[in-house]
Design an enzyme around this catalytic site. Structure first.
Site, PDB file in Angstrom:
ATOM      1  N   GLY B  10      32.793  36.400  24.317  1.00 51.04           N
ATOM      2  CA  GLY B  10      32.607  35.548  25.485  1.00 51.04           C
ATOM      3  C   GLY B  10      31.375  35.032  25.715  1.00 51.04           C
ATOM      4  O   GLY B  10      30.450  35.615  25.470  1.00 51.04           O
ATOM      5  N   THR B  11      31.362  33.728  25.569  1.00 47.38           N
ATOM      6  CA  THR B  11      30.012  32.859  25.737  1.00 47.38           C
ATOM      7  C   THR B  11      29.971  31.999  26.923  1.00 47.38           C
ATOM      8  O   THR B  11      29.452  31.117  26.982  1.00 47.38           O
ATOM      9  CB  THR B  11      29.741  32.191  24.600  1.00 47.38           C
ATOM     10  OG1 THR B  11      30.727  31.014  24.274  1.00 47.38           O
ATOM     11  CG2 THR B  11      29.336  32.982  23.290  1.00 47.38           C
ATOM     12  N   LYS B 141      34.609  44.990  37.230  1.00 47.38           N
ATOM     13  CA  LYS B 141      34.355  45.316  38.547  1.00 47.38           C
ATOM     14  C   LYS B 141      35.210  46.029  39.083  1.00 47.38           C
ATOM     15  O   LYS B 141      34.929  46.723  40.296  1.00 47.38           O
ATOM     16  CB  LYS B 141      34.090  44.008  39.281  1.00 47.38           C
ATOM     17  CG  LYS B 141      32.974  42.861  39.106  1.00 47.38           C
ATOM     18  CD  LYS B 141      32.888  41.888  39.951  1.00 47.38           C
ATOM     19  CE  LYS B 141      31.731  40.805  39.728  1.00 47.38           C
ATOM     20  NZ  LYS B 141      32.057  39.802  40.724  1.00 47.38           N
ATOM     21  N   GLY B 208      33.820  31.862  37.434  1.00 40.90           N
ATOM     22  CA  GLY B 208      34.984  32.572  36.953  1.00 40.90           C
ATOM     23  C   GLY B 208      34.539  33.848  38.002  1.00 40.90           C
ATOM     24  O   GLY B 208      35.382  34.314  38.658  1.00 40.90           O
ATOM     25  N   THR B 209      33.122  34.062  38.237  1.00 41.80           N
ATOM     26  CA  THR B 209      32.617  35.299  38.984  1.00 41.80           C
ATOM     27  C   THR B 209      33.176  34.863  40.670  1.00 41.80           C
ATOM     28  O   THR B 209      33.687  35.691  41.239  1.00 41.80           O
ATOM     29  CB  THR B 209      31.272  35.401  38.848  1.00 41.80           C
ATOM     30  OG1 THR B 209      30.936  35.794  37.680  1.00 41.80           O
ATOM     31  CG2 THR B 209      30.874  36.686  39.766  1.00 41.80           C
ATOM     32  N   GLU B 212      36.764  35.447  40.964  1.00 45.79           N
ATOM     33  CA  GLU B 212      36.971  36.507  41.339  1.00 45.79           C
ATOM     34  C   GLU B 212      36.641  37.294  42.495  1.00 45.79           C
ATOM     35  O   GLU B 212      37.165  38.184  43.268  1.00 45.79           O
ATOM     36  CB  GLU B 212      36.327  37.685  40.317  1.00 45.79           C
ATOM     37  CG  GLU B 212      36.943  37.665  38.866  1.00 45.79           C
ATOM     38  CD  GLU B 212      36.450  38.980  38.087  1.00 45.79           C
ATOM     39  OE1 GLU B 212      36.691  40.246  38.617  1.00 45.79           O
ATOM     40  OE2 GLU B 212      36.003  38.809  37.068  1.00 45.79           O
ATOM     41  N   HIS B 216      38.870  38.972  46.649  1.00 47.77           N
ATOM     42  CA  HIS B 216      38.392  39.832  47.848  1.00 47.77           C
ATOM     43  C   HIS B 216      38.608  39.573  49.095  1.00 47.77           C
ATOM     44  O   HIS B 216      38.548  40.425  50.027  1.00 47.77           O
ATOM     45  CB  HIS B 216      37.086  40.551  47.633  1.00 47.77           C
ATOM     46  CG  HIS B 216      36.762  41.193  46.195  1.00 47.77           C
ATOM     47  ND1 HIS B 216      37.297  42.562  46.068  1.00 47.77           N
ATOM     48  CD2 HIS B 216      36.411  40.828  44.933  1.00 47.77           C
ATOM     49  CE1 HIS B 216      37.109  42.952  44.765  1.00 47.77           C
ATOM     50  NE2 HIS B 216      36.301  41.929  44.014  1.00 47.77           N
TER      51      HIS B 216
END
Lengths: 347, 347
Positions: B10-11, B141, B208-209, B212, B216
């Site tokens: 993954g880059t 995570k 992407g983070t 994610e 939540h």
């Protein structure tokens, strides 16, 4: 994890408190405890409560005017020190007696005063000479002791010994905190360890520690401190109204962080304030690690111990924690001399 | 320590920043880096600067309206993603290509988005099926992924794999800090992890983070977040004026501290504030561990990250630190699945 059979060398302040903490750890089976005149031994597990009751305020050291630097605490009863326990017997060779049982011992916590620098290294050597396979843990403080252990590393490895050194508070948990705090950075410019200790209720238990600390004061060194009478120690304490500030202490955090590759020993400073007349800490124990991130930011990460945590809690909890990890390493045949930072994430 | 040959899967944001941090580590030799369309490979060590220059703002993902949850960042040049590097070639099977070289790879950093829970566990399985002997590290995570790794632990052990999971910021360095802070105590009643992230300049790298994280929020879950378009993500951000507060996040710190025996998963809480429009952190990242000492005192130990440390610094420094320790474990034939707290002093 299976139970870990542990011997505790020394039943002064640190040894007794380590045994006390161990009663909260179901994996910790204390099988031996000794001081200079006695040894308690039970491979099924010592009765720690009996041992502590029997030895409280009853430490096997010399008289109040002795000059050999041990902690002189009032002695009661016919038998001095650990021999007062119903589980113990007198001996003139306590360490040899432990070594004789070491086939059944997984780890040895060395809780002896280290006023001669090579005292603990020489003890390690004796275990190695006997072919001990297991863990040795100490809570030593002085930087120069690490090199003396390194000199003996080959012998320890040959025997199958995993020696975790400086595994108390500082060095110990605070060294570990510095290693962890460094993880944000690609270069670390300074590590500052600043401790506060309030010792009023623990003073009797910690006279040896206070004496070691006084050796760090201007005008004193390890030789002069060792040769002081207890009255002279008290006088120094009086002169400072019970509150003594230490700076630039020789604490092994410096060499232990350097050997983990985190920073130069010269970039580490250790100091603190000792108050022997209050239980309240005179200052908050804090580790500050300043460095630069890969993206060029300079910052300081910090670790603080709550003021209500005693020195005893902060020495003995980590000592047992590092001991447990050391046993895993030993079971995996990882032998040699390791500082706390080397057990943490690499740098 | 010998150089460690590392492959980065993954880059995107994390992979590129890990490579960037690695240029500060002389023990880290990046030998492979891949994304979904290409692989760069050089067993003598990749030229990281060239690779980063060639791929900056040029990530191999789908179009802006894709619904598969990857981070969609503008694409330039003829070749997308890592294939734009002169050191890379196109491939339709990047992970298989890395696995084919894995005899010469000591550690693999998995820096892939994990929007399907079993995605990373399945990658581990593929390495095990190929008989890989080495380290896998991820910065996952979610709590539930740990169990999926555990289910595969026997296969990983049989292959000779040491899998260090959750080795970024949280879980990762903050989980480690909690494990260390717990050392003062005999019982831990709560671990509170509270993070602040300012992402303005790193937003493109971290879509992407953010996606994610949005999973939540109340009213969202991992499925709904995955199926949102980028415009819908932007809309959520707008509704919060760029500052989103998270509470009771499913972060694996809970299960990772429980498996280290420090406290129950239920006693761990993770939350924080994300500001995608400022680089300044909206709050200081802090770990607070409250417990009781063996001598009956209740206290809170704390670990704080300096506000100037970026999320990228706090994810990738620890990832490399845990990777280095993992390689030592692997060389000592310690195989299996380990969380960060299991590498720290025991409890």
């Amino acid at each position: 994890m299976d139970d870990i059979n542990v011997a505790v060398l020394g039943t002064g302040g640190i040894g007794r408190r380590a045994l006390d903490v161990s009663t909260h750890k179901d994996w910790f089976r204390p099988v031996a405890a000794c001081d200079r005149h006695g040894i308690a031994l039970d491979h099924t597990g010592l009765d720690v409560a009996e041992l502590l009751d029997a030895t409280e305020g009853n430490v096997a050291s010399e008289s109040q005017t002795r000059t050999d630097g041990g902690s002189a605490i009032k002695q009661t009863g016919k038998k001095r020190g650990v021999a007062a326990s119903t589980q113990a017997r007198s001996t003139e060779t306590p360490i040899d007696d432990v070594i004789a049982e070491s086939d059944e011992i997984d780890a040895v916590l060395i809780a002896l005063p280290n006023l001669e620098h090579d005292f603990i290294p020489r003890i390690a050597e004796r275990f190695a000479d006997a072919g001990y396979e297991g863990v040795l843990v100490d809570v030593l403080k002085r930087s120069r002791v690490i090199g003396m252990l390194d000199e003996r590393e080959e012998r320890l490895i040959d025997s199958g010994i995993t020696f975790i050194c400086g595994a108390g508070a500082t060095p110990g948990v605070l060294t570990g905190a510095a290693a962890l705090a460094a993880q944000s950075f690609v270069t670390v410019e300074s590590v500052d360890i600043w401790w506060g200790v309030g010792l009023k209720s623990g003073y009797e238990d910690n006279r040896g520690t206070v004496r070691e600390d006084i050796a760090h004061l201007d005008g004193y060194d390890i030789e002069t401190a060792r040769n002081m009478t207890d009255e002279e120690i008290e006088q120094v304490i009086d002169e400072h109204d019970g509150v003594i500030e230490f700076t630039d202490m020789e604490h092994a955090d410096d060499v232990l962080l350097e050997r983990a590759g985190i920073c130069d020993a010269a970039d580490v400073s250790v100091g603190g304030i000792l108050d022997v007349r209050n239980d309240e800490k005179p200052t908050t124990t804090t580790v500050s690690v300043t460095g630069t991130t890969f993206d060029g930011e300079r910052a300081t990460n910090t670790f603080e111990l709550g003021d209500a945590t005693s020195m005893a809690a902060n020495v003995n909890g980590p000592a047992l924690g590092y001991l447990k990890r050391g046993v895993q390493m030993n079971q995996n045949e990882v032998y040699g001399v390791f500082g706390p930072a080397e057990l943490l994430p690499g740098f």
